[in-house]
Design a protein around this motif. Structure first.
Motif, short mmCIF file in Angstrom:
data_model
loop_
_atom_site.label_atom_id
_atom_site.label_comp_id
_atom_site.label_asym_id
_atom_site.label_seq_id
_atom_site.Cartn_x
_atom_site.Cartn_y
_atom_site.Cartn_z
N THR A 117 79.10 36.24 22.75
CA THR A 117 78.67 35.96 23.89
C THR A 117 78.32 34.70 24.26
O THR A 117 77.36 34.16 25.12
N GLU A 118 78.86 33.58 23.68
CA GLU A 118 78.76 32.46 24.00
C GLU A 118 78.89 31.66 25.35
O GLU A 118 78.60 30.82 25.71
N THR A 119 80.01 32.17 25.64
CA THR A 119 80.55 31.82 27.16
C THR A 119 80.38 32.83 28.38
O THR A 119 80.41 34.14 27.95
N ILE A 120 80.32 32.10 29.60
CA ILE A 120 80.01 33.26 30.62
C ILE A 120 81.22 34.30 30.57
O ILE A 120 82.46 33.85 30.37
N PRO A 121 80.99 35.40 30.98
CA PRO A 121 81.97 36.54 30.77
C PRO A 121 82.73 36.65 32.21
O PRO A 121 82.32 35.87 33.32
N GLN A 122 83.91 37.37 32.28
CA GLN A 122 84.60 37.65 33.45
C GLN A 122 84.14 38.83 33.90
O GLN A 122 83.51 39.81 33.14
N PHE A 123 83.85 39.20 35.37
CA PHE A 123 83.40 40.33 35.82
C PHE A 123 84.62 41.10 36.61
O PHE A 123 85.11 40.41 37.30
N LEU A 124 84.61 42.25 36.37
CA LEU A 124 85.95 42.99 37.47
C LEU A 124 85.26 44.25 37.72
O LEU A 124 84.60 45.17 37.03
N TRP A 127 73.74 41.39 19.39
CA TRP A 127 73.20 41.10 20.60
C TRP A 127 73.60 41.94 21.49
O TRP A 127 74.80 41.81 21.70
N LEU A 128 73.18 42.91 22.14
CA LEU A 128 73.57 43.58 23.30
C LEU A 128 73.46 42.95 24.52
O LEU A 128 72.54 42.62 24.92
N THR A 129 74.64 42.80 25.15
CA THR A 129 74.37 42.14 26.61
C THR A 129 73.80 43.18 27.39
O THR A 129 74.23 44.26 27.76
N SER A 130 72.49 42.86 27.86
CA SER A 130 71.72 43.92 28.02
C SER A 130 71.93 44.41 29.42
O SER A 130 72.29 45.65 29.71
N LEU A 131 71.83 43.69 30.75
CA LEU A 131 71.98 44.30 32.03
C LEU A 131 72.45 43.57 33.03
O LEU A 131 72.29 42.34 33.00
N LEU A 132 73.44 43.99 33.45
CA LEU A 132 74.04 43.17 34.59
C LEU A 132 73.78 44.20 36.00
O LEU A 132 74.13 45.37 36.01
N ILE A 133 73.45 43.55 36.91
CA ILE A 133 73.16 44.37 38.10
C ILE A 133 73.90 43.81 39.41
O ILE A 133 74.14 42.83 39.68
N PRO A 163 78.05 50.51 27.16
CA PRO A 163 76.83 50.97 26.61
C PRO A 163 76.62 51.24 25.29
O PRO A 163 77.45 51.85 24.89
N GLY A 164 75.64 50.57 24.55
CA GLY A 164 75.45 51.01 23.23
C GLY A 164 76.11 50.12 22.31
O GLY A 164 76.04 50.20 20.73
N LYS A 165 77.00 49.30 22.64
CA LYS A 165 77.98 48.49 21.72
C LYS A 165 77.16 47.10 21.56
O LYS A 165 76.99 46.24 22.56
N ASN A 166 77.06 46.92 20.25
CA ASN A 166 76.21 45.52 20.07
C ASN A 166 77.36 44.41 20.00
O ASN A 166 78.38 44.59 19.40
N SER A 192 65.55 39.46 14.76
CA SER A 192 65.39 40.14 15.85
C SER A 192 66.25 41.41 15.57
O SER A 192 67.39 41.42 15.26
N ASP A 193 65.88 42.53 16.14
CA ASP A 193 66.75 43.68 16.20
C ASP A 193 67.59 43.49 17.10
O ASP A 193 67.38 42.61 18.16
N PRO A 194 68.80 44.50 17.23
CA PRO A 194 69.44 44.61 18.67
C PRO A 194 68.93 44.64 19.86
O PRO A 194 67.94 45.48 19.80
N HIS A 195 69.41 43.94 20.79
CA HIS A 195 68.68 43.99 21.94
C HIS A 195 69.35 44.98 22.90
O HIS A 195 70.54 45.62 22.84
N ARG A 196 68.79 45.91 23.79
CA ARG A 196 69.17 46.79 24.95
C ARG A 196 70.26 45.84 25.65
O ARG A 196 70.30 44.84 25.91
#
Length: 156
Positions: free
Chosen positions: A76-83, A3-9, A67-70, A152-156
């Motif tokens: 991805t079970e827990t909330i990530p850190q953001f920097l 699963w690719l963590t898709s999008l952070l805005i 980008p592109g890393k599955n 499911s295929d890998p997500h964007r």
């Protein structure tokens, strides 16, 4: 299952795709390559990058999103850190909105629930000492880890 963590805005000052050691120009190309632009957002001109780091619960290791890393569901079970990564320290003033969105839910072959919002937080500020983004209020949508259906295929 990958699963690719898709999008952070990152709003309002800039958009940023989770990644590491890549320029905003590289990130802009990745958004186009993976059809985030125009499928999810109409345009994209990043002025900073966002390092997103998950902690893999099975290994205890940190996993950086790129980008592109599955990534696996386990990673991805827990909330990530953001920097926030930028030379322009005026962007550190915030506040920022961070949205984790899956444009392929429940699976790329049948995205009938798209986009799915995995998290929405509206009061992120940069800690000056380490660049981490910390939410100063309750998230509008608390983090919901990915749970793609079997096959499911890998997500964007």
């Amino acid at each position: 299952m990958h699963w690719l963590t898709s999008l952070l805005i990152l709003l309002p000052c800039c958009y940023a795709l989770p990644q590491r050691n890549h320029s905003p120009k590289y990130v802009r190309r990745a958004f186009t390559k993976f059809h985030i632009v125009p499928d999810v957002i109409p345009s994209f001109n990043p002025v900073a990058t966002l390092d997103v780091i998950f902690k893999d619960q099975s290994t205890g290791k940190h996993v950086h999103v790129a980008p592109g890393k599955n990534l696996t569901v386990k990673q991805t079970e827990t909330i990530p850190q953001f920097l926030l990564k930028t030379e322009n320290t005026s962007l550190f003033d915030g506040p920022f909105v961070i949205a984790l969105v899956d444009p392929d839910a429940p699976k790329p072959q049948d995205p009938k629930n798209s986009p799915f919002r995995h998290m929405l937080g509206g009061d992120f500020r940069v800690k000056q000492d380490d660049g981490k983004l910390v939410n100063g209020s309750v998230a509008l949508t608390e983090f919901a880890p990915p749970s793609p259906p079997d096959g499911s295929d890998p997500h964007r």
